[in-house]
Motif scaffolding. Structure first.
Motif, mmCIF file in Angstrom:
data_model
loop_
_atom_site.group_PDB
_atom_site.id
_atom_site.type_symbol
_atom_site.label_atom_id
_atom_site.label_comp_id
_atom_site.label_asym_id
_atom_site.label_seq_id
_atom_site.Cartn_x
_atom_site.Cartn_y
_atom_site.Cartn_z
ATOM 1 N N ALA A 56 0.841 -1.209 0.000
ATOM 2 C CA ALA A 56 0.000 0.000 0.000
ATOM 3 C C ALA A 56 0.870 1.251 0.000
ATOM 4 O O ALA A 56 0.601 2.213 -0.727
ATOM 5 C CB ALA A 56 -0.944 -0.003 1.206
ATOM 6 N N LEU A 57 1.925 1.235 0.796
ATOM 7 C CA LEU A 57 2.831 2.380 0.840
ATOM 8 C C LEU A 57 3.630 2.520 -0.448
ATOM 9 O O LEU A 57 3.986 3.626 -0.852
ATOM 10 C CB LEU A 57 3.775 2.273 2.040
ATOM 11 N N LEU A 58 3.902 1.407 -1.081
ATOM 12 C CA LEU A 58 4.657 1.432 -2.336
ATOM 13 C C LEU A 58 3.810 1.849 -3.541
ATOM 14 O O LEU A 58 4.350 2.065 -4.623
ATOM 15 C CB LEU A 58 5.270 0.052 -2.603
ATOM 16 N N ALA A 59 2.504 1.973 -3.338
ATOM 17 C CA ALA A 59 1.626 2.336 -4.451
ATOM 18 C C ALA A 59 1.974 3.707 -5.031
ATOM 19 O O ALA A 59 1.659 4.000 -6.177
ATOM 20 C CB ALA A 59 0.163 2.294 -4.010
ATOM 21 N N SER A 60 2.628 4.540 -4.235
ATOM 22 C CA SER A 60 3.101 5.839 -4.732
ATOM 23 C C SER A 60 4.362 6.194 -3.962
ATOM 24 O O SER A 60 4.750 5.492 -3.033
ATOM 25 C CB SER A 60 2.041 6.917 -4.525
ATOM 26 N N HIS A 61 4.982 7.272 -4.331
ATOM 27 C CA HIS A 61 6.176 7.726 -3.620
ATOM 28 C C HIS A 61 5.816 8.860 -2.666
ATOM 29 O O HIS A 61 6.620 9.736 -2.395
ATOM 30 C CB HIS A 61 7.256 8.165 -4.616
ATOM 31 N N ARG A 62 4.597 8.807 -2.167
ATOM 32 C CA ARG A 62 4.118 9.813 -1.228
ATOM 33 C C ARG A 62 3.828 9.147 0.107
ATOM 34 O O ARG A 62 3.405 7.999 0.159
ATOM 35 C CB ARG A 62 2.842 10.452 -1.769
ATOM 36 N N PRO A 63 4.030 9.873 1.189
ATOM 37 C CA PRO A 63 3.712 9.296 2.496
ATOM 38 C C PRO A 63 2.207 9.161 2.687
ATOM 39 O O PRO A 63 1.429 9.984 2.186
ATOM 40 C CB PRO A 63 4.311 10.302 3.487
ATOM 41 N N LEU A 64 1.805 8.117 3.405
ATOM 42 C CA LEU A 64 0.395 7.882 3.703
ATOM 43 C C LEU A 64 0.213 7.774 5.208
ATOM 44 O O LEU A 64 1.051 7.180 5.897
ATOM 45 C CB LEU A 64 -0.084 6.565 3.076
ATOM 46 N N ASN A 95 12.511 -2.522 11.005
ATOM 47 C CA ASN A 95 13.379 -3.209 10.058
ATOM 48 C C ASN A 95 13.867 -2.305 8.930
ATOM 49 O O ASN A 95 14.445 -2.783 7.959
ATOM 50 C CB ASN A 95 12.673 -4.453 9.517
ATOM 51 N N GLY A 96 13.637 -1.005 9.064
ATOM 52 C CA GLY A 96 14.149 -0.043 8.091
ATOM 53 C C GLY A 96 13.453 -0.094 6.737
ATOM 54 O O GLY A 96 13.992 0.390 5.748
ATOM 55 N N LEU A 97 12.257 -0.660 6.692
ATOM 56 C CA LEU A 97 11.536 -0.782 5.430
ATOM 57 C C LEU A 97 10.529 0.344 5.232
ATOM 58 O O LEU A 97 10.010 0.530 4.132
ATOM 59 C CB LEU A 97 10.829 -2.143 5.377
ATOM 60 N N VAL A 98 10.265 1.070 6.295
ATOM 61 C CA VAL A 98 9.324 2.189 6.278
ATOM 62 C C VAL A 98 9.890 3.280 7.185
ATOM 63 O O VAL A 98 10.502 2.987 8.208
ATOM 64 C CB VAL A 98 7.924 1.737 6.796
ATOM 65 N N HIS A 99 9.706 4.517 6.769
ATOM 66 C CA HIS A 99 10.067 5.667 7.594
ATOM 67 C C HIS A 99 8.792 6.389 8.019
ATOM 68 O O HIS A 99 7.795 6.373 7.294
ATOM 69 C CB HIS A 99 10.916 6.674 6.813
ATOM 70 N N ARG A 100 8.852 7.045 9.157
ATOM 71 C CA ARG A 100 7.744 7.901 9.594
ATOM 72 C C ARG A 100 8.116 9.330 9.261
ATOM 73 O O ARG A 100 9.193 9.804 9.645
ATOM 74 C CB ARG A 100 7.493 7.752 11.091
ATOM 75 N N ASN A 105 2.696 13.112 9.949
ATOM 76 C CA ASN A 105 2.127 11.984 10.681
ATOM 77 C C ASN A 105 1.761 10.877 9.687
ATOM 78 O O ASN A 105 0.638 10.379 9.650
ATOM 79 C CB ASN A 105 0.911 12.397 11.516
ATOM 80 N N ALA A 106 2.750 10.549 8.859
ATOM 81 C CA ALA A 106 2.528 9.599 7.777
ATOM 82 C C ALA A 106 3.750 8.695 7.635
ATOM 83 O O ALA A 106 4.784 8.920 8.271
ATOM 84 C CB ALA A 106 2.258 10.359 6.476
ATOM 85 N N PHE A 107 3.618 7.694 6.786
ATOM 86 C CA PHE A 107 4.637 6.679 6.619
ATOM 87 C C PHE A 107 5.029 6.574 5.153
ATOM 88 O O PHE A 107 4.205 6.753 4.267
ATOM 89 C CB PHE A 107 4.110 5.332 7.129
ATOM 90 N N LEU A 108 6.298 6.243 4.929
ATOM 91 C CA LEU A 108 6.857 6.184 3.587
ATOM 92 C C LEU A 108 7.650 4.897 3.431
ATOM 93 O O LEU A 108 8.507 4.589 4.278
ATOM 94 C CB LEU A 108 7.786 7.390 3.365
ATOM 95 N N ALA A 109 7.381 4.146 2.374
ATOM 96 C CA ALA A 109 8.142 2.927 2.096
ATOM 97 C C ALA A 109 9.576 3.295 1.748
ATOM 98 O O ALA A 109 9.838 4.343 1.152
ATOM 99 C CB ALA A 109 7.495 2.162 0.948
ATOM 100 N N CYS A 110 10.502 2.428 2.118
ATOM 101 C CA CYS A 110 11.918 2.660 1.841
ATOM 102 C C CYS A 110 12.552 1.362 1.378
ATOM 103 O O CYS A 110 12.414 0.337 2.043
ATOM 104 C CB CYS A 110 12.627 3.163 3.093
ATOM 105 N N ALA A 111 13.258 1.425 0.253
ATOM 106 C CA ALA A 111 13.929 0.231 -0.266
ATOM 107 C C ALA A 111 15.445 0.343 -0.153
ATOM 108 O O ALA A 111 16.165 -0.489 -0.682
ATOM 109 C CB ALA A 111 13.532 -0.004 -1.724
ATOM 110 N N HIS A 112 15.934 1.365 0.532
ATOM 111 C CA HIS A 112 17.379 1.524 0.706
ATOM 112 C C HIS A 112 17.885 0.587 1.797
ATOM 113 O O HIS A 112 17.199 0.349 2.778
ATOM 114 C CB HIS A 112 17.727 2.964 1.114
#
Length: 178
Positions: A56-64, A95-100, A105-112
């Protein structure tokens, strides 16, 4: 440095902010593979709900926000309870896969792979938040955060967390308006 050896701003931007026409399916697939590898390497389960929240978070490059994640999931599965999504988000953050993104007050997927990028320093990033398109990029910020933490410690303050969020306009949006 000669011009040929310098990294041009547009090259840096394209690495931080994906171009609007990038292969998003590939981007998402690579991020899921990265998450599987991280979880397997740590002996942790990448459960169905954790995968769905990350997707769901990866659906865009915007925080949700968490409730936006719930709404996104509810399109395809029974509406999950907020606690279920929050637990999945906590796991993904640990696990470093999502940032806040604190300011949203949202979350962002991270693949680094921040463990590899940090070179022995605490893995700290600055978030570059585009006011126009809502995309978020990240850049290494350990030197900046370490300086701020040191200044705080010099006053007797014991910092726990450094988050650097910078708002502005990404290169892609700037190119549209010029």
């Amino acid at each position: 440095m000669t011009q040929s050896k310098m990294t041009q701003p547009s090259q840096v931007s394209s690495q931080i902010f994906p171009t609007p026409d990038h292969d998003h399916g590939r981007c998402t697939a690579d991020a899921i593979k990265h998450a599987e590898k991280v979880c397997a390497g740590r002996g942790q389960k990448f459960t169905t709900i954790r995968r769905q929240v990350l997707q769901a978070l990866l659906a865009s490059h915007r925080p949700l926000g968490a409730y936006e994640v719930i709404d996104h999931l509810a399109r395809d599965i029974a509406r999950p309870a907020p606690i279920t999504v929050y637990r999945a988000l906590d796991f993904l953050m640990e696990n470093g896969l999502v940032h806040r993104i604190e300011s949203r007050n949202a979350f962002l997927a991270c693949a680094h792979n921040h463990d590899e990028l940090s070179h022995g320093q605490q893995s700290l990033v600055a978030f570059l938040i585009c006011d126009r398109c809502g995309s978020v990029g990240e850049i290494p910020a350990a030197p900046v955060a370490n300086s701020i933490n040191e200044a705080a410690r010099n006053t007797g303050f014991a910092p726990k967390l450094s988050v650097v969020e910078i708002t502005g306009t990404c290169a892609h949006c700037q190119a549209i308006t010029t």
